[in-house]
Design an enzyme around this catalytic site. Structure first.
Site, short mmCIF file in Angstrom:
data_model
loop_
_atom_site.label_atom_id
_atom_site.label_comp_id
_atom_site.label_asym_id
_atom_site.label_seq_id
_atom_site.Cartn_x
_atom_site.Cartn_y
_atom_site.Cartn_z
N GLY A 12 0.64 -1.19 -0.07
CA GLY A 12 -0.15 -0.08 -0.13
C GLY A 12 0.74 1.17 0.06
N SER A 14 1.58 3.29 -2.44
CA SER A 14 1.39 4.47 -3.55
C SER A 14 0.95 5.74 -2.98
CB SER A 14 0.38 4.02 -4.55
OG SER A 14 -0.74 3.90 -3.72
N ARG A 15 0.54 5.75 -1.79
CA ARG A 15 0.01 7.05 -1.30
C ARG A 15 0.00 7.17 0.30
NH1 ARG A 15 -5.81 5.78 -3.87
NH2 ARG A 15 -6.64 4.46 -2.19
N GLY A 50 15.36 5.61 -5.09
CA GLY A 50 16.49 4.41 -5.27
C GLY A 50 15.92 3.11 -4.76
N GLY A 51 14.75 2.77 -4.79
CA GLY A 51 14.19 1.56 -4.40
C GLY A 51 13.59 0.78 -5.79
N ASN A 84 0.81 -2.53 5.30
CA ASN A 84 0.16 -1.59 5.44
C ASN A 84 -1.16 -1.31 4.59
OD1 ASN A 84 -0.27 1.67 5.68
ND2 ASN A 84 0.10 1.43 3.68
N TYR A 149 -14.59 -3.49 8.92
CA TYR A 149 -13.33 -2.89 9.11
C TYR A 149 -12.66 -3.07 10.35
CZ TYR A 149 -9.57 0.70 9.15
OH TYR A 149 -8.26 1.21 9.40
N LYS A 153 -9.39 -5.27 11.56
CA LYS A 153 -8.20 -4.85 12.47
C LYS A 153 -8.14 -5.60 13.85
CE LYS A 153 -6.75 -2.12 9.31
NZ LYS A 153 -5.45 -2.24 8.88
#
Length: 265
Positions: A12, A14-15, A50-51, A84, A149, A153
């Site tokens: 997760g 991307s943001r 750099g990943g 995440n 949800y 969790k």
């Protein structure tokens, strides 16, 4: 856990929280691999840090099964796994979409379990590793409109409580990150729902909700991993609720003190 030079896989990424964690782990000297369904954002972030970027749909069981092997083949053994990726999926039970509910369970609970299962043997063999799980305040108790949800969790938190005991003495540690409101699109979507107004107003009047930035949570997460902390609770004013949730697990640990658990190694 020594962060510098460690290989970290963040799902997760991307943001929001995931992207902030990627930057913070990189800042601490880690080698980062980023996984998400949206390829363009993680490719850009991987270039910046750099990943490496790994486009993957974690709702696809076959893709989840293959991800760890794929990442380790291309980027090397994973030292730190950050589970995440997640989906809030709010809604009242009489109207919740069944397929959406299944997706929340797949992404929030099933995927972290499978990814952990895939990565943990290598960590145990190397006697070094850290597993991070992003849970939520919603996992400490039932909140109206967040039934599915919250259930995922709570399940994730119980999963970690068990594997922490199973992995004792192996060199593999765990951290559960349990935030309240974080200033991301996910929380914005919740605040935009008119049906949640009354509940949020009540919690705000009681000063229970204290919104934090993804960057703050990321910094605290990296520090928690470096210190091998088993829990990170943000904001700290909610620690009592998390401790009440944690008490049964601690009792189990005390009852099993001195008892060998897990496979022979």
């Amino acid at each position: 856990m020594e962060i510098e030079g460690s290989h970290v896989l963040i799902t997760g990424a991307s943001r929001g929280i995931g992207a902030a964690m990627a930057r913070e782990f990189s800042r601490a000297g880690a080698i980062v691999s980023l996984a998400a369904r949206s390829s363009a954002p993680i490719e850009a972030l991987a270039t910046e840090l750099g990943g490496r970027a790994f486009t993957v749909d974690l709702l696809d069981p076959n893709a989840v099964d293959a991800l760890i092997t794929r990442v380790e083949a291309e980027a090397g053994p994973i030292d730190i796994l950050v589970n995440n990726a997640g989906y809030e999926g709010q809604g009242w039970i009489e109207s919740v979409d069944v397929e959406a509910a299944r997706n929340v369970v797949r992404l929030n609970l099933e995927a972290p379990i499978v990814l952990t299962r895939s990565v943990v043997n290598g960590m145990v063999e190397r006697k070094r590793g850290h597993l991070v799980f992003v849970s939520s305040l919603a996992g400490t108790g039932g909140f109206p409109g967040l039934s599915v949800y919250g259930a995922t969790k709570a399940g994730l938190t119980n999963f970690v409580a068990a594997i922490r005991m199973e992995l004792a003495g192996t060199g593999v540690n765990t951290t559960v990150v349990a935030p309240g409101p974080i200033d991301t699109g996910m929380w914005d979507a919740l605040e935009d729902e008119e049906e949640f107004d009354a509940m949020l107003r009540r919690l705000n009047r009681l000063h229970v909700l204290a919104k934090k930035s993804p960057e703050t949570l990321a910094k605290k997460t990296v520090a928690a991993v470096a210190a091998d902390k088993r829990h990170l609770r943000v904001p700290r004013r909610l620690a009592s609720q998390h401790w009440l949730r944690e008490t049964p697990s601690r009792i189990t640990e005390v009852l099993l003190t001195g008892v060998r658990v897990g496979p022979k190694r």
